[in-house]
Write an enzyme that holds these catalytic residues in place. Structure first.
Site, short mmCIF file in Angstrom:
data_model
loop_
_atom_site.label_atom_id
_atom_site.label_comp_id
_atom_site.label_asym_id
_atom_site.label_seq_id
_atom_site.Cartn_x
_atom_site.Cartn_y
_atom_site.Cartn_z
N HIS A 82 77.71 131.53 110.67
CA HIS A 82 77.73 130.68 111.93
C HIS A 82 78.68 131.44 113.53
O HIS A 82 79.18 131.77 113.42
CB HIS A 82 79.14 128.69 112.02
CG HIS A 82 78.84 128.38 110.63
ND1 HIS A 82 79.61 128.72 109.41
CD2 HIS A 82 78.34 127.28 110.43
CE1 HIS A 82 79.50 128.27 108.77
NE2 HIS A 82 78.48 127.18 108.68
N ASP B 12 82.21 131.33 113.11
CA ASP B 12 83.05 132.10 112.79
C ASP B 12 83.12 133.63 113.82
O ASP B 12 84.58 134.08 112.71
CB ASP B 12 82.40 132.70 111.11
CG ASP B 12 81.83 131.77 110.90
OD1 ASP B 12 82.37 129.89 110.37
OD2 ASP B 12 80.73 131.25 109.92
N GLU C 232 69.65 121.29 104.67
CA GLU C 232 70.90 122.20 104.00
C GLU C 232 71.47 120.98 103.59
O GLU C 232 72.75 120.23 104.07
CB GLU C 232 72.25 122.90 103.46
CG GLU C 232 73.01 123.64 102.39
CD GLU C 232 74.05 124.03 103.02
OE1 GLU C 232 73.28 125.44 103.46
OE2 GLU C 232 75.06 123.88 102.29
N GLU D 192 72.41 124.47 97.80
CA GLU D 192 73.43 124.37 97.30
C GLU D 192 73.97 124.13 96.06
O GLU D 192 74.29 122.85 95.62
CB GLU D 192 74.60 124.09 98.45
CG GLU D 192 76.09 124.78 98.04
CD GLU D 192 76.84 125.06 99.52
OE1 GLU D 192 76.20 125.05 100.73
OE2 GLU D 192 78.06 124.82 98.93
N HIS E 54 76.74 121.45 95.88
CA HIS E 54 76.60 119.92 97.24
C HIS E 54 75.59 118.89 95.84
O HIS E 54 75.36 117.89 95.95
CB HIS E 54 75.89 120.19 98.26
CG HIS E 54 76.25 121.20 99.37
ND1 HIS E 54 75.48 121.35 100.30
CD2 HIS E 54 77.64 122.00 99.23
CE1 HIS E 54 76.73 121.94 100.97
NE2 HIS E 54 77.85 122.46 100.09
N ASP F 164 72.07 128.57 98.87
CA ASP F 164 73.09 128.60 98.97
C ASP F 164 73.69 129.02 97.50
O ASP F 164 74.28 127.58 97.22
CB ASP F 164 74.09 127.76 99.66
CG ASP F 164 74.00 127.73 101.19
OD1 ASP F 164 73.19 128.89 101.25
OD2 ASP F 164 75.00 127.87 101.94
N ASP G 225 77.38 130.92 99.79
CA ASP G 225 78.71 130.16 99.83
C ASP G 225 79.21 129.62 99.11
O ASP G 225 79.40 128.84 98.56
CB ASP G 225 78.00 129.04 99.93
CG ASP G 225 78.44 127.99 101.58
OD1 ASP G 225 79.85 128.59 101.17
OD2 ASP G 225 77.97 127.42 102.41
C1 XUL Z 1 79.24 123.35 103.97
C2 XUL Z 1 78.43 124.05 103.69
C3 XUL Z 1 77.99 124.88 105.00
C4 XUL Z 1 76.70 125.41 105.37
C5 XUL Z 1 76.24 125.67 106.88
O1 XUL Z 1 79.34 122.26 102.63
O2 XUL Z 1 78.24 124.71 102.45
O3 XUL Z 1 78.80 126.22 105.32
O4 XUL Z 1 76.72 126.38 104.58
O5 XUL Z 1 76.91 125.24 107.84
CO CO Z 2 76.14 125.26 102.22
#
Ligand code: XUL
Ligand code: CO
Length: 465
Positions: free
Chosen positions: A127, A130, A258, A294, A297, A322, A365
């Protein structure tokens, strides 16, 4: 996930740690215990700093492992996670933290590349916030970012390591308390647009293969104060503006959306693949944006990651992954490293089925637990994740080669391969003709058994060969 990095890392009372900054000054090595690049040593190896299954150049289904995965490390977790939680401050010992200056941010990038190189990781993600400190004005912040991007460029050039995707942090700063693109405050939308404009420029400058939208606070907490339609329209507008700007500057990377159902807001608009794909189609964005799925998620949404991959895959939206894992007993985004080989096997089956990840990759991630405070734990964590995926890939390829599972699935649906099933699929039947068919037949013929238990036994045969 932590983006507030102003806590001082603790110095644990292990004497070697006190020596680390000194060693670093002398040798510029942040990971002195890792003398050489982590190598493949095979399944019998007991070396904790070796791969047992990840053999980058080994071909599986005619493609090198490293190209199947395009493994990536996340700058935010690897370099910036401090281990703080709502009950206590950071625990991590990170010799590369310290002052929040541009000079230190540049040093941190060099340490990150040392890590990537030693791990044989070929990609990374970041990001904007970061990697470089936020200044007092947007102009100052952008200037800081430019200084750090110079070092990324140098390090990319030196090592051949590439940017998988870039993104902007549109959730950490208090200005985004109501969201960014979906904020009730038009100024927040404008600031976010300016931020993504710069993030796209920087991603292009670094030759990034993609750009990810994760809707940090794009959702709502309370329906009473929310105009949902307006917020969704704004989110779509924002993405269109990003796509338009990418065209203007000639950024050719893939856009990703995402999904995440909740956290930080109660209802995130990017709930799961199905909701995201519906959103993209409803607003004419389907040509430009794919999914970045992800694991944790998916589980927060009440799905499994393979469900999400499969859904995105058959709809033509499989983009990137992710990679991480949640905890079955905890209902939040724990972002742990994935070690469950059943899960990686299922993931790799879906990824192989839909022809691979293309410009995407497997980005960890994931963060080490706050009790795992030493830099060396970052190595153990990534090695475990990469080996779990390598083993999952090998098992998935074996399952595909064996062919029994695919054959059993095909048999289960065999009533669709001829007769009435085939005619329905071919559009040759309607409700009237189907009524006639059943009236004549009397009742349905018994179907094939689902054989779930046998399926599971066969999978175990491949996993425990
Ligand atoms: C948050 C997440 C983020 C995204 C990028 O849960 O997964 O790190 O991958 O913003
Ligand atoms: Co993520």
């Amino acid at each position: 996930m932590l983006f507030c990095n102003n806590e001082k890392p603790l110095k644990p009372s292990v004497s070697a740690h006190y020596l680390l900054p000194i060693i670093m000054e002398k040798t510029m090595a942040a990971f002195p215990e890792v003398k050489k690049t982590v190598q493949y040593e095979g399944p019998e190896s007991k070396n904790p700093l070796a791969y047992r299954f990840y053999n980058p150049d080994e071909k599986i289904e005619g493609k090198a492992m490293k190209d199947h995965f395009r493994f990536s490390a996340a700058f935010w977790h690897t370099m910036r996670a401090s281990g703080s939680d709502p009950f206590g401050p950071g625990t991590m010992y990170r010799p590369w933290e310290g002052k929040d200056t541009v000079a230190n941010a540049q040093k941190r990038v060099r340490v990150f590349f040392e890590f990537l190189e030693k791990m044989q990781l070929n990609f990374y993600c970041f990001h904007d916030r970061d990697v470089a400190p936020e200044g007092k004005t947007l102009a100052e912040t952008n200037g800081n970012l430019d200084e750090v991007v110079k070092v990324f460029k140098e390090e990319q050039h030196r090592t051949g390591i590439k940017l998988l995707w870039g993104t902007a942090n549109l959730f950490g700063n208090p200005r985004y308390m109501h969201g960014a693109a979906t904020s009730s405050n038009a100024d927040a939308f404008a600031f976010a647009a300016a931020q993504v404009k710069k993030a796209l420029e920087v991603t292009k400058e670094l030759g990034g293969d993609g750009y990810t939208f994760w809707g940090g606070r794009e959702g709502y907490q309370c329906i009473w104060n929310t105009d949902m339609k307006r917020e969704l329209d704004h989110l779509a507008k924002f993405m269109h503006l990003a796509v338009d700007y990418a065209k203007q500057i000639g950024f050719k990377g893939q856009f990703y959306f995402e999904p995440k159902p909740k956290e930080p807001t109660k209802h995130q608009y990017d709930f799961d693949s199905a909701a995201c794909i519906n959103f993209l189609r409803a607003y004419g964005l389907e040509k430009y944006v794919k999914m970045n799925i992800e694991t944790n998620h998916a589980t927060l949404a009440g799905h499994s990651v393979e469900h999400e991959l499969e859904y995105a895959g058959h709809q033509g939206f499989l983009g990137s992954v992710d990679a991480n894992a949640g905890d079955e007993l905890l209902g939040w985004d724990t972002d742990q490293f994935p070690t469950n080989v059943y899960m990686t096997t299922k993931m790799m089956l879906s990824i192989l089925k839909y022809g691979g990840l293309g410009k995407g990759g497997l980005n960890f991630d994931a963060k080490v637990r706050r009790e795992s405070f030493e830099p060396i734990d970052l190595f153990y964590a990534h090695i475990g994740g990469m080996d779990a995926f390598a083993l999952g890939l090998k098992i998935a390829a074996d399952i595909r080669k064996g062919g029994e599972l695919a054959k059993m699935v095909q048999d289960r649906y065999s009533s669709w391969d001829s007769g009435i099933g085939k005619e329905i699929e071919a559009g040759k039947q309607d409700f009237k003709s189907l009524e006639k068919y059943i009236l004549k037949k009397g009742d349905t013929e018994p179907n094939v058994s689902g054989r779930q238990e046998l399926f599971e036994n066969i999978v175990n045969r491949y996993v425990f060969k």
